[in-house]
Design an enzyme around this catalytic site. Structure first.
Site, PDB file in Angstrom:
ATOM      1  N   GLY A 100       0.749  -5.015   4.761  1.00  0.00           N
ATOM      2  CA  GLY A 100      -0.434  -4.196   4.489  1.00  0.00           C
ATOM      3  C   GLY A 100      -0.524  -3.029   5.453  1.00  0.00           C
ATOM      4  O   GLY A 100      -0.866  -1.901   5.058  1.00  0.00           O
ATOM      5  N   ARG A 128      -3.210  -7.364  -2.735  1.00  0.00           N
ATOM      6  CA  ARG A 128      -4.170  -6.941  -1.702  1.00  0.00           C
ATOM      7  C   ARG A 128      -4.839  -5.609  -2.048  1.00  0.00           C
ATOM      8  O   ARG A 128      -4.250  -4.764  -2.711  1.00  0.00           O
ATOM      9  CB  ARG A 128      -3.465  -6.871  -0.338  1.00  0.00           C
ATOM     10  CG  ARG A 128      -2.934  -8.241   0.058  1.00  0.00           C
ATOM     11  CD  ARG A 128      -2.256  -8.229   1.380  1.00  0.00           C
ATOM     12  NE  ARG A 128      -3.176  -7.899   2.456  1.00  0.00           N
ATOM     13  CZ  ARG A 128      -2.798  -7.689   3.708  1.00  0.00           C
ATOM     14  NH1 ARG A 128      -1.510  -7.779   4.023  1.00  0.00           N
ATOM     15  NH2 ARG A 128      -3.684  -7.404   4.624  1.00  0.00           N
ATOM     16  N   ASP A 327      -6.544 -11.536  13.321  1.00  0.00           N
ATOM     17  CA  ASP A 327      -5.331 -12.239  12.874  1.00  0.00           C
ATOM     18  C   ASP A 327      -5.165 -13.616  13.521  1.00  0.00           C
ATOM     19  O   ASP A 327      -4.210 -14.334  13.225  1.00  0.00           O
ATOM     20  CB  ASP A 327      -4.090 -11.388  13.179  1.00  0.00           C
ATOM     21  CG  ASP A 327      -4.057 -10.123  12.328  1.00  0.00           C
ATOM     22  OD1 ASP A 327      -4.646 -10.122  11.232  1.00  0.00           O
ATOM     23  OD2 ASP A 327      -3.440  -9.129  12.765  1.00  0.00           O
ATOM     24  N   ARG A 401       1.360 -16.077   9.201  1.00  0.00           N
ATOM     25  CA  ARG A 401       0.481 -16.690  10.208  1.00  0.00           C
ATOM     26  C   ARG A 401      -0.006 -18.079   9.784  1.00  0.00           C
ATOM     27  O   ARG A 401      -0.268 -18.936  10.631  1.00  0.00           O
ATOM     28  CB  ARG A 401      -0.692 -15.764  10.529  1.00  0.00           C
ATOM     29  CG  ARG A 401      -0.236 -14.441  11.147  1.00  0.00           C
ATOM     30  CD  ARG A 401      -1.335 -13.727  11.874  1.00  0.00           C
ATOM     31  NE  ARG A 401      -1.065 -12.304  11.951  1.00  0.00           N
ATOM     32  CZ  ARG A 401      -0.226 -11.729  12.803  1.00  0.00           C
ATOM     33  NH1 ARG A 401       0.439 -12.455  13.675  1.00  0.00           N
ATOM     34  NH2 ARG A 401      -0.050 -10.419  12.781  1.00  0.00           N
TER      35      ARG A 401
HETATM   36  C1  S3P Z   1      -3.792  -4.020  11.744  1.00  0.00           C
HETATM   37  C2  S3P Z   1      -5.110  -4.158  11.471  1.00  0.00           C
HETATM   38  C3  S3P Z   1      -5.727  -5.395  10.959  1.00  0.00           C
HETATM   39  C4  S3P Z   1      -4.791  -6.595  11.112  1.00  0.00           C
HETATM   40  C5  S3P Z   1      -3.375  -6.269  10.749  1.00  0.00           C
HETATM   41  C6  S3P Z   1      -2.851  -5.134  11.605  1.00  0.00           C
HETATM   42  C7  S3P Z   1      -3.303  -2.713  12.211  1.00  0.00           C
HETATM   43  O1  S3P Z   1      -6.045  -5.195   9.599  1.00  0.00           O
HETATM   44  O2  S3P Z   1      -5.246  -7.672  10.335  1.00  0.00           O
HETATM   45  O3  S3P Z   1      -2.542  -7.394  10.923  1.00  0.00           O
HETATM   46  O4  S3P Z   1      -2.182  -2.626  12.745  1.00  0.00           O
HETATM   47  O5  S3P Z   1      -4.032  -1.719  12.058  1.00  0.00           O
HETATM   48  P1  S3P Z   1      -7.447  -4.485   9.202  1.00  0.00           P
HETATM   49  O6  S3P Z   1      -7.554  -3.275  10.007  1.00  0.00           O
HETATM   50  O7  S3P Z   1      -7.371  -4.174   7.744  1.00  0.00           O
HETATM   51  O8  S3P Z   1      -8.482  -5.528   9.522  1.00  0.00           O
END
Ligand code: S3P
Length: 444
Positions: A100, A128, A327, A401
């Site tokens: 993501g 997602r 996380d 995870r």
């Molecule tokens: C991340 C932000 C988080 C986290 C992801 C890494 C990042 O997501 O859960 O593993 O590197 O900006 P969200 O910002 O959507 O909460």
């Protein structure tokens, strides 16, 4: 990527965990170092890069968008960037696999360039939400030419020819949304402003400053921040030293706490205060975690931690802490299962849209192993008794995870814990299984 071949694995009780480990580089910083290197003019050197599948996919995307990306040694990478706004249209679909972060940040970076690109990922990433990125970048002039239902992948994005800066209030505290807007804002004339009511990880802001952009961060309300970025900077290459990932360090830390007699040191862990909610929470639970040595590097502080097996007790984890440990809830839930008493983890709505629905996956895996657990709205409630029966199978739902958290659980439960698929661990933590074995864990 092993989308199709599942690798089952089981963890069982053995002797105490002992030793000293360094977990791989921080995932958030690794993605960003590659992207900012690709947007700088000249050569950026990165050391300690996380060479997990997620980050390698971002590296491949930067290459497809015109940057030269070379690996010069273990964790050592060299990038020749194309400059802000300089991406060229990729010949093929950009495949972000399971990530993501990679996908959302690059959507933002492409949004400010006059090119068209198609974004895709694996079955987990296709589920997602991406509308949360498409909304702000549409305001800046980018258009989704096509997307699956609900603004999901695959998405073909036409970047803005004349991007316009915006003031954007993030609808949920998310560093990914914030970062996508700031990355698109790099190509805009004038100031792009992002306001968040709860501060999320600030690696984008720190790295932008490190690469020479003009960016200011001011407090906004009791927990929030207002970030102002001056558009159209020339980004100058700057060396990036990636510290160890606190989200990966969480697994050996909790393992050491719950396996009787353990004494483990985890080195060079990043201690950015927007990432240390888990350590705060574990201390509140009675964990013996000692900070051995603190040092700083390239804008991020880091420390070695000594963790000794500890009797834990249940706590109430406030919703305001969510962004600083977003996380870490799967492995915190495992610690809570070994604690005496009830742990309430509040405000976990965002956990439903991670690599899997983590709220459901955690509850399901705990129940399968004899732990009493409830979901009440957005809260996860674990009733710990100090011991865990185990003997169950945890379904990992393509989520690294979830896989690592339940393997950790098996190291201290009465009967072994099995997971259906360890293959996704490679997205963020190559070497996880050998590292635990090196500390004395029994995984097979
Ligand atoms: C991340 C932000 C988080 C986290 C992801 C890494 C990042 O997501 O859960 O593993 O590197 O900006 P969200 O910002 O959507 O909460």
């Amino acid at each position: 990527m092993t989308d199709f071949v599942k690798i089952p694995l089981a963890a069982r009780r053995a002797g105490p965990l002992r030793g000293r480990v360094r977990v791989p580089g921080d995932k958030s910083i690794s993605h960003r170092a590659l992207i900012f290197g690709a947007l700088a003019v000249g050569e950026t050197r990165i050391s300690g890069l996380l060479e997990g599948e997620d980050v390698l996919n971002t590296g491949a995307a930067m290459r497809a968008l015109g940057a030269t990306v070379e690996r010069t040694g273990q964790g050592d990478w060299r990038i020749h960037g194309v400059g802000v706004g300089g991406f060229r249209a990729p010949a093929d679909v950009l495949d972000f696999g399971n990530s993501g972060t990679g996908c959302r940040l690059v959507l933002g970076a492409v949004a400010g360039c006059p090119i068209t690109a198609t974004f895709d990922g694996d079955a987990s990433l296709r589920r997602r939400p991406m509308q949360r990125i498409l909304d702000p970048i549409a305001l800046m002039g980018a258009r989704a030419l096509s997307a699956a239902e609900g603004g999901r992948l695959p998405i073909t994005l036409a970047g803005a020819r004349e991007p316009v800066p915006i003031l954007y209030r993030t609808p949920v505290p998310s560093a990914q949304i914030k970062s996508a807007v700031l990355l698109a804002g790099l190509s805009c004339p004038g100031e792009t402003i992002v306001i968040e009511t709860e501060a999320s990880r600030d690696h984008t802001e720190r790295l932008l400053k490190h690469f020479g952009a003009q960016i200011t961060v001011a407090p906004e309300g009791p927990h929030g921040r207002k970030i102002t970025l001056k558009g159209e900077p020339e980004l100058h290459p700057a060396p990036v030293v990636v510290p160890a990932d606190p989200s990966s360090a969480a697994f050996p830390m909790v393992a050491a706490l719950i396996v009787p007699g353990s004494d483990v040191v985890v080195t060079e862990v990043m201690t950015n205060p927007l990432r240390t909610g888990l350590i705060t929470t574990l201390h509140e639970m009675g964990a013996r975690i000692e900070t051995l040595e603190l040092r700083g590097d390239a804008g991020e502080a880091m420390a070695d931690f000594r963790i000794q097996a500890s009797g834990l007790h249940g706590v109430d984890v406030p919703a305001a802490r969510v962004p600083s440990m977003i996380d870490e809830y799967p492995v915190l839930a495992v610690a809570a299962a070994f604690a005496q008493g009830t742990t309430i983890m509040r405000g976990l709505r965002e956990l439903r849209v991670k690599e899997s629905d983590r709220l459901a996956a955690v509850a399901e895996g705990l129940r399968a192993n004899g732990v009493a657990v409830e979901i009440d709205g957005d809260d996860l409630i674990v009733h710990g008794t100090g011991t865990v029966g185990g003997g169950g199978l945890a379904a990992t739902h393509m989520d690294h995870r979830i896989a690592m958290a339940f393997l950790v659980m098996g190291l201290a439960s009465a009967r072994p814990v099995q997971i259906d698929d360890a293959s996704f661990i490679a997205t963020s933590f190559p070497g996880f299984v050998p590292m635990l074995r090196g500390l004395g864990a029994d995984l097979s």
